[in-house]
Structures are given as structure tokens and as C-alpha cells.
Scaffold this motif. Structure first.
Motif, PDB file in Angstrom:
ATOM      1  N   TRP A 109      -2.361  25.708 126.800  1.00 31.64           N
ATOM      2  CA  TRP A 109      -1.194  26.434 127.283  1.00 31.64           C
ATOM      3  C   TRP A 109      -0.360  25.451 128.065  1.00 31.64           C
ATOM      4  N   LYS A 110       0.917  25.659 128.045  1.00 34.24           N
ATOM      5  CA  LYS A 110       1.799  24.811 128.840  1.00 34.24           C
ATOM      6  C   LYS A 110       2.986  25.646 129.266  1.00 34.24           C
ATOM      7  N   ARG A 111       3.207  25.681 130.561  1.00 34.99           N
ATOM      8  CA  ARG A 111       4.349  26.422 131.081  1.00 34.99           C
ATOM      9  C   ARG A 111       5.598  25.564 130.987  1.00 34.99           C
ATOM     10  N   GLN A 112       6.618  26.127 130.384  1.00 35.28           N
ATOM     11  CA  GLN A 112       7.895  25.450 130.319  1.00 35.28           C
ATOM     12  C   GLN A 112       8.749  25.867 131.513  1.00 35.28           C
ATOM     13  N   ALA A 113       9.544  24.952 132.013  1.00 34.53           N
ATOM     14  CA  ALA A 113      10.386  25.259 133.174  1.00 34.53           C
ATOM     15  C   ALA A 113      11.277  26.462 132.885  1.00 34.53           C
ATOM     16  N   ALA A 119       2.818  30.990 127.344  1.00 31.80           N
ATOM     17  CA  ALA A 119       1.557  31.481 126.797  1.00 31.80           C
ATOM     18  C   ALA A 119       0.552  31.883 127.861  1.00 31.80           C
ATOM     19  N   TRP A 120       0.827  31.545 129.107  1.00 33.75           N
ATOM     20  CA  TRP A 120      -0.121  31.851 130.177  1.00 33.75           C
ATOM     21  C   TRP A 120      -0.485  33.325 130.212  1.00 33.75           C
ATOM     22  N   ILE A 187      -6.730  41.697 136.125  1.00 31.54           N
ATOM     23  CA  ILE A 187      -5.303  41.798 135.857  1.00 31.54           C
ATOM     24  C   ILE A 187      -4.465  41.524 137.098  1.00 31.54           C
ATOM     25  N   ALA A 188      -5.068  41.606 138.305  1.00 30.36           N
ATOM     26  CA  ALA A 188      -4.301  41.437 139.538  1.00 30.36           C
ATOM     27  C   ALA A 188      -3.709  40.038 139.653  1.00 30.36           C
ATOM     28  N   ALA A 189      -4.473  38.999 139.335  1.00 25.15           N
ATOM     29  CA  ALA A 189      -3.969  37.630 139.481  1.00 25.15           C
ATOM     30  C   ALA A 189      -2.784  37.348 138.561  1.00 25.15           C
ATOM     31  N   PRO A 190      -2.839  37.684 137.261  1.00 17.98           N
ATOM     32  CA  PRO A 190      -1.649  37.471 136.435  1.00 17.98           C
ATOM     33  C   PRO A 190      -0.411  38.194 136.960  1.00 17.98           C
ATOM     34  N   VAL A 191      -0.600  39.375 137.549  1.00 13.02           N
ATOM     35  CA  VAL A 191       0.558  40.100 138.076  1.00 13.02           C
ATOM     36  C   VAL A 191       1.224  39.316 139.197  1.00 13.02           C
ATOM     37  N   VAL A 192       0.455  38.886 140.192  1.00 10.42           N
ATOM     38  CA  VAL A 192       1.087  38.176 141.300  1.00 10.42           C
ATOM     39  C   VAL A 192       1.588  36.802 140.855  1.00 10.42           C
ATOM     40  N   LEU A 409      -2.635  43.512 126.666  1.00  9.79           N
ATOM     41  CA  LEU A 409      -1.904  44.349 127.611  1.00  9.79           C
ATOM     42  C   LEU A 409      -1.486  43.604 128.883  1.00  9.79           C
ATOM     43  N   ILE A 410      -1.807  42.310 128.963  1.00 11.95           N
ATOM     44  CA  ILE A 410      -1.445  41.554 130.169  1.00 11.95           C
ATOM     45  C   ILE A 410       0.073  41.508 130.336  1.00 11.95           C
TER      46      ILE A 410
END
Length: 442
Positions: A109-113, A119-120, A187-192, A409-410
Motif C-alpha cells: 500500500w502507498k498513500r499518495q499525497a 488503498a490503506w 474499525i476504530a483506528a481506521p476511522v480516526v 465495509l471499512i
């Protein structure tokens, strides 16, 4: 955060090799292949149903047993259970298979600016990658963010986070977000993390609303309040809830419930928490006798004694609730309840209207709406931390998947919470809020 007397070790994920080897337990992950999760309709028949279930070994997942019991059964108990003639729905035909499916993470996965669709948010991730992701967010906003910590966990992990601010520099009233208080609520961590991403990317892109949020408030975001428990849930026991502190004396049980360990209301009554070290809601031997809670409490005090706390949210799953104080007394209502309830209602409406599935969040004071909780964070941060707004938000779903929420569902879960926060953050000051509805609605 659901209650339930635990009568066996709960299901676990396969070992994730990306978790640091120094923190991997020596025991092997427990397999629960073939275990089933059933929802049993209770209503007025709760006592009779519990009597029928008295010969079974099971655990409960859900909040309100007066409506349903969500229970986990081993394969050998399923035939006898199905002869009881109860009104049931099978939520997981094979809990082990659901856990394996949930644990499939993308190898790259790679976060783009400035990319909110990276994809995270397509899968769950090991703890070390969460740290890496937050460090990337910090690096993308270096002049208006700082790496922060509320202390260390029992096993020595940093309870890390980010402090974000806008024009004029830091020092404005605080918005404080906590995630992963209960280890199994993945699911809490992806939300924050998604909220953090949206604040940073929106500010940098020139979004007027997001810039107003960061210009008016300092954001303090802690995605893993219980890092030891989370790592344990990834390596050994998927549905682990508490921290990993040993029990008192000769107890062989581990863990205290951090969300029953706050000082305010800790000994308010004999309900809402347990004095049994083996219980999922064990409150500890004394208020704030966990290192996690000691650091968090001190952090709250520091914010209170500085610019003050405008908003606090403790993110949990599951059930779809927006809950305000008080939790320790179901008949005691705070003077701010009307303001809190109006705001929560508008947040719920915005989330429902944004979702093709019409996702609905129930709202109200915690003790009256759900159940009694003593020593809980929102009560403490309101009473001791003097927060203007204080909530627990229970994320998706209402029980079809429970704690084992599919990766598919994330994204919907994180996106709807940003919709809700755009509304809530616009209501925090009188300039936006007239006591009935928002002057600016998004």
C-alpha cells in the motif's frame, strides 16, 4: 464495548508476521474454525431464554440483552442449540473463516499525497504499519503538526498520536479523539486515521470548512489507546478486549478494561463494571491503576488547564450509537444534554442521508440509551476535563458482523464518520449553533 460474561477464550486471528517479533506471545493463535455466532431474539423472554441456555458454554457480544443475545457457540454445541426452537439468526456460519477473511491484508500500500481514496482503507493492518501510516501523515503536514504521546502502555508501547493546528499556530481549544480503547474493535483506528487524513488533506487543498476547523481548534488524535491489547488481538486472541496488565494477587487472569478505569464514577455503584479480574469489564483495584489510564488522565488534565477541551470523542464498535454523559447513572442528566442531543441528532441525520444503506445511529445519554457504565471516559472528560461536548461513538454495525467487520465495509464506515464530524465540528461554538439546529449545514 458490549458486555458479556466470558466463559472461554474467544476466537483469534492467524499470526500476522508484520507485527514486531519482540511483542509476539509465545503461545500459538487459537483457532475457532466452525464456531458459529447466533442472534437470539429475547424481548420479554430474556430470563426464560437464559435458563434454556444455562447448559451451554457461550459468550455474548452485544450491548442490550433485552432485545437480543448475540452468542458464540463451539461446533459440538450447535446441534443441541438448534433443537431449542429459539427465534434465531445465524450471523457467522463459520467464525474462523470470517476471521481469516478479515485478516487478509494487502501486501503493498502507498498513500499518495492528498489522496483520500488510497488503498490503506481497503483492509486491516498490523500495528507497526499503523505507526508508519501516522508518521507519513505527520510528514505530509510538518509545519502544522507534532508527534505526541500520552505515555506508555503496560508492555511499554508508546501511546502515540498527532497534534494538528491551523493558522495562528497551536494553542486553541482542543478536539480530542481516542481510538482502539477496546482491542478487538479494529474499525476504530481506521476511522480516526481517516479523520486525520481528511483534516490534513482538506486544509492543504484549501477547503474552507476544513480550514475553519483547524483554525478554530487544535486536534489531538490518539488512534491506539490500548496498543498492547490490539497487538494481542492480532497475534493471539482476536476478540481480546482489555489491556494486558496482570491481575492482582494470585489471579491468573489478565487485563483491565481501560474504559471502566477512569476516576470519575469509578465506584459509583455496583453495576456497569466488574470487580472480577477475569471479567471483560474488570475495572481494576483502584481508579486509574493502569499505566494507560494514568497517562490519558494526565493528558486530559493538561488540555483542561490549557486552552480547554471543546470536544471529546471515544470511538468504539459496535451498535451504531452516539452516546453522551452520563453513563454511570441512567437517571441523571447533565445540563448540556439538550445541546448534546440536538447535535447528535443532526450528526445521525447527516450520516443517514449520506449513505445509500441509510445507516442509522441511535443517540442519547449513555446510561439511559444503552446501559450503565462506571469509570468511563466520556463521563470523566466531561466532569473532570470540563469538555463542552463529550461522546462515545459506537461504529458499525448493529450485529450482522459485530466485531469481525469485513474489510469491504471499512471505507463506508470511515467516510460516513467524516460526514458526521463535518456537521458536529460546525456546531461546537455559538457562532454556528443556535440551540435548535446548525446555522451552516453540510
Amino acid at each position: 464495548m458490549p458486555l458479556g460474561k466470558m466463559r472461554f477464550l474467544l476466537p483469534t486471528f492467524a499470526l500476522l508476521s508484520l507485527v514486531a517479533s519482540s511483542v509476539v506471545p509465545s503461545v500459538s493463535p487459537i483457532s475457532y474454525d466452525g464456531y458459529r455466532v447466533y442472534r437470539v431474539k429475547t424481548g420479554k423472554n430474556l430470563l426464560a431464554i437464559r435458563e434454556k441456555l444455562s447448559s451451554f458454554t457461550y459468550s455474548t457480544w452485544n450491548h442490550d440483552l433485552t432485545r437480543n443475545i448475540d452468542l458464540v457457540l463451539s461446533p459440538d454445541q450447535v446441534p443441541a442449540f438448534e433443537t431449542l426452537g429459539l427465534d434465531t439468526k445465524c450471523l457467522h456460519e463459520d467464525l474462523g473463516a470470517s476471521i481469516v477473511a478479515e485478516s487478509q491484508v494487502k501486501s503493498h500500500w502507498k498513500r499518495q499525497a492528498n489522496d483520500s481514496n488510497d488503498a490503506w482503507f481497503g483492509s486491516y493492518h498490523p500495528y507497526e504499519e499503523h505507526i508508519e501510516y501516522f508518521k507519513e501523515l505527520h510528514a505530509s503536514f510538518p509545519n502544522q503538526s507534532e508527534w505526541i504521546s500520552s505515555g506508555t502502555s503496560y508492555e511499554g508501547r508508546d501511546i502515540y498520536g498527532l497534534h494538528l493546528w491551523g493558522a495562528g499556530g497551536p494553542g486553541k481549544p482542543a478536539v480530542l479523539y481516542h481510538g482502539t480503547v477496546h482491542a478487538r474493535e479494529w474499525i476504530a483506528a481506521p476511522v480516526v486515521e481517516y479523520l486525520t487524513l481528511q483534516l490534513i488533506s482538506g486544509y492543504k487543498a484549501g477547503d474552507n470548512i476544513t480550514q475553519a476547523f483547524l483554525n478554530n481548534y487544535d486536534f489531538y488524535i490518539l488512534p491506539f489507546v490500548n496498543p498492547d491489547g490490539f497487538v494481542y488481538s492480532q497475534t493471539t486472541e482476536r476478540l481480546w478486549r482489555k489491556n494486558r496488565q496482570p491481575g492482582p494477587g494470585n489471579s491468573t487472569c489478565y487485563g483491565r478494561d481501560i474504559n471502566r478505569n477512569w476516576a470519575f464514577g469509578w465506584d459509583a455503584n455496583n453495576r456497569g463494571a466488574s470487580t472480577n479480574p477475569c471479567s471483560q469489564t474488570y475495572k481494576g483495584e483502584a481508579p486509574s491503576d493502569t499505566p494507560e489510564n494514568q497517562g490519558l488522565s494526565a493528558f486530559v488534565d493538561k488540555l483542561r488547564d490549557g486552552p480547554g477541551i471543546k470536544l471529546f470523542i471515544d470511538w468504539h464498535s459496535y451498535g451504531q450509537y452516539i452516546l453522551s454523559p452520563y453513563g454511570y447513572n441512567e437517571t441523571l442528566y447533565a445540563p448540556e444534554l439538550g445541546k448534546w442531543t440536538n447535535a447528535a441528532g443532526l450528526v445521525s441525520e447527516a450520516i443517514r442521508d449520506s449513505s445509500s444503506a441509510r445507516t442509522t445511529f441511535t443517540f442519547g445519554p449513555s446510561g439511559a440509551t444503552l446501559y450503565t457504565t462506571t469509570g468511563a471516559a466520556p463521563d470523566h472528560v466531561y466532569e473532570v476535563g470540563k469538555a463542552d461536548f463529550s461522546y462515545t461513538i459506537e461504529l458499525r454495525d448493529t450485529g450482522d458482523y459485530g466485531f469481525v467487520l469485513p474489510p469491504s465495509l471499512i471505507r463506508a464506515s470511515v467516510e460516513e464518520q467524516w460526514v458526521g464530524q463535518r456537521v458536529l465540528l460546525s456546531l461546537l461554538d455559538e457562532v454556528f449553533f443556535d440551540g435548535v439546529g446548525p446555522a451552516i449545514y453540510f
